[in-house]
Design an enzyme around this catalytic site. Structure first.
Site, short mmCIF file in Angstrom:
data_model
loop_
_atom_site.label_atom_id
_atom_site.label_comp_id
_atom_site.label_asym_id
_atom_site.label_seq_id
_atom_site.Cartn_x
_atom_site.Cartn_y
_atom_site.Cartn_z
CG HIS A 153 -20.90 -43.33 -33.40
ND1 HIS A 153 -19.55 -43.02 -34.05
CD2 HIS A 153 -21.68 -43.94 -34.12
CE1 HIS A 153 -20.06 -43.78 -35.33
NE2 HIS A 153 -21.42 -44.21 -35.66
CG HIS A 154 -14.83 -45.83 -32.94
ND1 HIS A 154 -13.70 -45.11 -32.24
CD2 HIS A 154 -14.07 -47.00 -32.83
CE1 HIS A 154 -12.64 -45.71 -32.21
NE2 HIS A 154 -12.84 -47.03 -32.60
#
Length: 484
Positions: A153-154
């Site tokens: 996930h960013h």
């Protein structure tokens, strides 16, 4: 992750990477983006290996790497209110068996087949109840090669932070190093809802002196009303531009959006990009953007739908040397992509000037400045704002890579292709330079770019135009090559 790391000894303690116990406000905005599936913030890295790594070594490498970088053992603990900044906590049920997978490539084993497999892996949502990452070893490539696909996930890190981490977790040698640090497994952490809310309230109380200081500076600025008004007006005019509320209209050809991701990969020697940049006194990033936008120009012309400009967004790193590694330290720059400019030299100069202006926008860091307030917005409201401000036809990122040979569990990393998410945009282009080769990963919305084969041809032609600028200095122009 490697079973070696860049280190050959030292204290048995974790890396100084992604060790903040709480999300920043920008991380939080990215995490809440998953409220809207179209804004899902999954970042991916595809590594191509010269051989299949030893599986037992690879498993041990991940176990070691998750101790060296405990963030890979941490899950997100959010407030029961769904507002404010979440915390990171070591998952008491961390299970490496879940996060690390092994598959064999079907079909003809081609790069196209590999990318299709990676698309499917990338479009599958991460489990929000676990540490937000998955790694997959993909065997069955021609000539005994293998691939490794990492998705995360960013909110965990930005592109530069990811490279900083990978550079320390990959090995500089093929051989096993028994002398590497061996930090203990981090202790599990249980954070209750009241603990989290109490921490969030404490954070807000801690921000009061800073906000009071800003208010006092504003009051003192009124001693020079003309200067204060001028600064306020400049900032006020800058906010809509930075937020994407004022931008060129999107291309009708690229107007549709969906949940479908389509990957393609390209490479070009870094020296060829550098030669073109030197010939016109521009940066590598200017050449990169000019090649991308040139591809869009040719694609629109071949599709019979020419346009003059398209909305483009670029990340601007605000990471300082004293900032902790990991997390997101980025701002957003907005460009009016000059698709209508056929002359590559003029296109490069136009982009160079636009990037310069974007970097010096008074409100360039507004999302970091207002993030602590925005983090308290409900996810649905936050995504309504983000969706209205993110309808870009192109988002493009250029991240410095690892400039030396790297290995993972006995296998040499030949290429690293990055693929960013599609937060409302038609295409995300990401480039990483790995040991002398610029590797370009393209993630396209399947509903926006309907003829991906044609676009690939156009992109090669667009880069050909700008790489040919090197001929002005008597240098043989380079060629962007599709990896297939």
């Amino acid at each position: 992750m490697s079973d070696e790391g860049e280190m050959t000894g030292g204290e048995d303690r974790p890396l100084d990477w992604a060790n903040e116990p709480h999300m920043s406000s920008v991380d939080t905005i990215m995490w809440r983006g998953d409220t809207d599936r179209r804004m899902r913030g999954t970042i991916c890295m595809l590594e191509i290996y010269d051989c299949s790594p030893d599986w037992d070594r690879l498993v041990a490498a991940h176990e070691w790497g998750s101790r060296m970088a405990p963030r890979f053992r941490q899950r997100v603990v959010d407030s029961p209110l769904g507002a404010g900044t979440p915390s990171w906590a070591v998952d008491p049920d961390f299970d490496l068996h879940y996060h690390l997978r092994r598959i064999k490539l079907g079909g003809d084993g081609s790069m196209r087949e590999l990318l299709v497999t990676c698309e499917q892996l990338a479009m599958t949502a991460l489990d929000a109840a676990r540490p937000p990452w998955e790694g997959t070893l993909i065997e069955g490539l021609p000539d005994g090669k293998a691939a490794y696909f990492l998705k995360a996930h960013h909110a965990l890190t930005d592109g530069l932070g990811a490279i900083i981490g990978l550079a320390q977790l990959h090995s500089p040698t093929r051989e096993h190093n028994p002398g590497k640090p061996q930090p203990p497994s981090p202790d599990p952490v249980n954070i209750g809802p009241l603990d989290l809310i109490g921490r969030q309230i404490g954070d807000e109380i801690g921000r009061i002196p800073h906000r009071v200081d800003l208010a006092l500076k504003g009051v003192r600025a009124l001693t020079n009303p003309r200067k204060a008004l001028s600064s306020a007006l400049r900032y006020g005019r800058s906010v809509p531009r930075v937020a994407g509320l004022v931008s060129p209209p999107g291309s009708p050809l690229l107007a549709h959006r969906s949940l479908s991701w389509r990957f393609s990969a390209f490479e070009v020697p870094f020296t060829d990009l550098k030669a073109a940049a030197t010939a016109v006194n521009a940066s590598i990033n200017d050449i990169y953007l000019a090649g991308l936008i040139g591809g869009f120009r040719i694609y629109h012309e071949k599709m019979g739908s020419p346009v003059d400009t398209i909305p483009v967004a670029i990340p601007i790193s605000v990471r300082r040397p004293e900032d902790p590694a990991g997390g997101n330290r980025i701002a957003v720059g907005r460009l009016a992509g000059p698709v209508g400019i056929a002359d590559p030299f003029e296109r490069v100069l136009t982009i160079r000037e636009q990037v310069r202006l974007a970097r010096h926008e008074p409100a360039v860091d507004i999302f970091n400045t207002l993030g602590s307030v925005m983090a308290w917005l409900p996810g649905t409201m936050l995504m309504q704002f983000s969706g209205a401000a993110s309808q870009n036809d192109l988002q493009a990122s250029n991240v410095p890579g690892i400039p030396w040979d790297t290995y993972v569990a006995g296998a040499k990393v030949e290429r690293m292709f990055p693929f960013g998410p599609l937060p409302g945009c038609a295409m995300m282009a990401t480039m990483i330079t790995h040991n002398g080769t610029a590797c370009l990963g393209i993630n396209s919305d399947g509903a926006a770019v309907t003829d991906l084969e044609l676009f690939a041809e156009c992109l090669i032609a667009g880069f050909g135009e700008v790489l040919a600028l090197a001929a002005d200095d008597g240098v043989e122009p380079g060629v962007l090559r599709r990896v297939e």
